[in-house]
Design a protein around this motif. Structure first.
Motif, short mmCIF file in Angstrom:
data_model
loop_
_atom_site.label_atom_id
_atom_site.label_comp_id
_atom_site.label_asym_id
_atom_site.label_seq_id
_atom_site.Cartn_x
_atom_site.Cartn_y
_atom_site.Cartn_z
N VAL A 24 0.86 -1.19 0.00
CA VAL A 24 0.00 0.00 0.00
C VAL A 24 0.89 1.23 0.00
O VAL A 24 1.76 1.37 0.85
N VAL B 280 0.92 5.14 0.62
CA VAL B 280 0.13 6.19 1.26
C VAL B 280 0.77 7.53 0.88
O VAL B 280 1.94 7.76 1.15
N GLU C 205 4.56 6.98 2.41
CA GLU C 205 4.86 5.75 3.15
C GLU C 205 4.47 4.55 2.30
O GLU C 205 3.44 4.58 1.61
N LEU D 141 3.50 0.64 2.88
CA LEU D 141 3.15 -0.34 3.91
C LEU D 141 3.07 -1.72 3.28
O LEU D 141 2.55 -1.88 2.17
N ALA E 153 -6.47 -1.97 1.72
CA ALA E 153 -5.61 -0.84 2.07
C ALA E 153 -6.02 -0.27 3.42
O ALA E 153 -5.17 0.10 4.23
N GLU E 154 -7.31 -0.21 3.69
CA GLU E 154 -7.81 0.31 4.96
C GLU E 154 -7.29 -0.52 6.14
O GLU E 154 -6.91 0.02 7.16
N VAL F 267 -3.50 0.24 6.65
CA VAL F 267 -3.29 1.56 7.26
C VAL F 267 -3.72 1.56 8.72
O VAL F 267 -3.01 2.10 9.58
N SER F 268 -4.85 0.95 9.03
CA SER F 268 -5.29 0.92 10.44
C SER F 268 -4.33 0.11 11.30
O SER F 268 -4.07 0.47 12.45
N TYR G 51 -1.09 -0.13 10.78
CA TYR G 51 0.06 0.76 10.94
C TYR G 51 -0.21 1.76 12.05
O TYR G 51 0.63 2.01 12.91
N CYS G 52 -1.40 2.35 12.04
CA CYS G 52 -1.76 3.34 13.06
C CYS G 52 -1.81 2.72 14.46
O CYS G 52 -1.36 3.32 15.43
#
Length: 94
Positions: free
Chosen positions: A13, A15, A25, A27, A35-36, A39-40, A42-43
Motif C-alpha cells: 500500500v 500512502v 509511506e 506499507l 488498504a484500509e 493503514v489501520s 500501521y496506526c
C-alpha cells in the motif's frame, strides 16, 4: 498484489498526502488485505513502536547484558514497565 516467500501473498500500500505535507509511506502486509486494514494496523502499531524507540536510551533496552533465558524473561518486562512510566511522566500522564 505481489507474492512473497513460498507464494505467500503480500499487499503493498502506498500512502500519499496530496498536499505534500507528510512524507510518502509504503506499507507491507502479509495476506490479501484491504488498504484500509493495512493503514489501520500501521496506526495501531505506531504508538508501540514509538514507545520502544523512546525507551531504548533511557532504560538500556538497546544493550541488555543478560546471559541466559531466565534473565531475559526477568529483565524485559521490568524494562517495559519502566519505559511506560517514563513515557507517562514525559507526556504529562503521571
Amino acid at each position: 498484489m505481489v507474492r512473497g516467500c513460498e507464494e505467500e501473498p503480500v499487499t503493498v500500500v502506498l500512502v500519499r498526502d496530496p498536499k505534500g505535507v507528510w512524507r510518502d509511506e509504503v506499507l507491507l502486509a502479509t495476506g490479501e488485505v484491504s488498504a484500509e486494514f493495512a493503514v489501520s494496523g500501521y496506526c495501531r502499531r505506531w504508538s508501540i513502536e514509538a514507545a520502544f524507540h523512546d525507551s531504548k536510551p533511557f532504560v538500556g533496552l538497546h544493550d541488555p547484558q543478560v546471559q541466559c533465558g531466565t534473565s531475559v524473561e526477568r529483565a524485559q518486562p521490568d524494562v517495559v514497565v519502566r519505559a511506560e512510566r517514563q513515557r507517562a511522566v514525559v507526556c504529562g500522564g503521571g
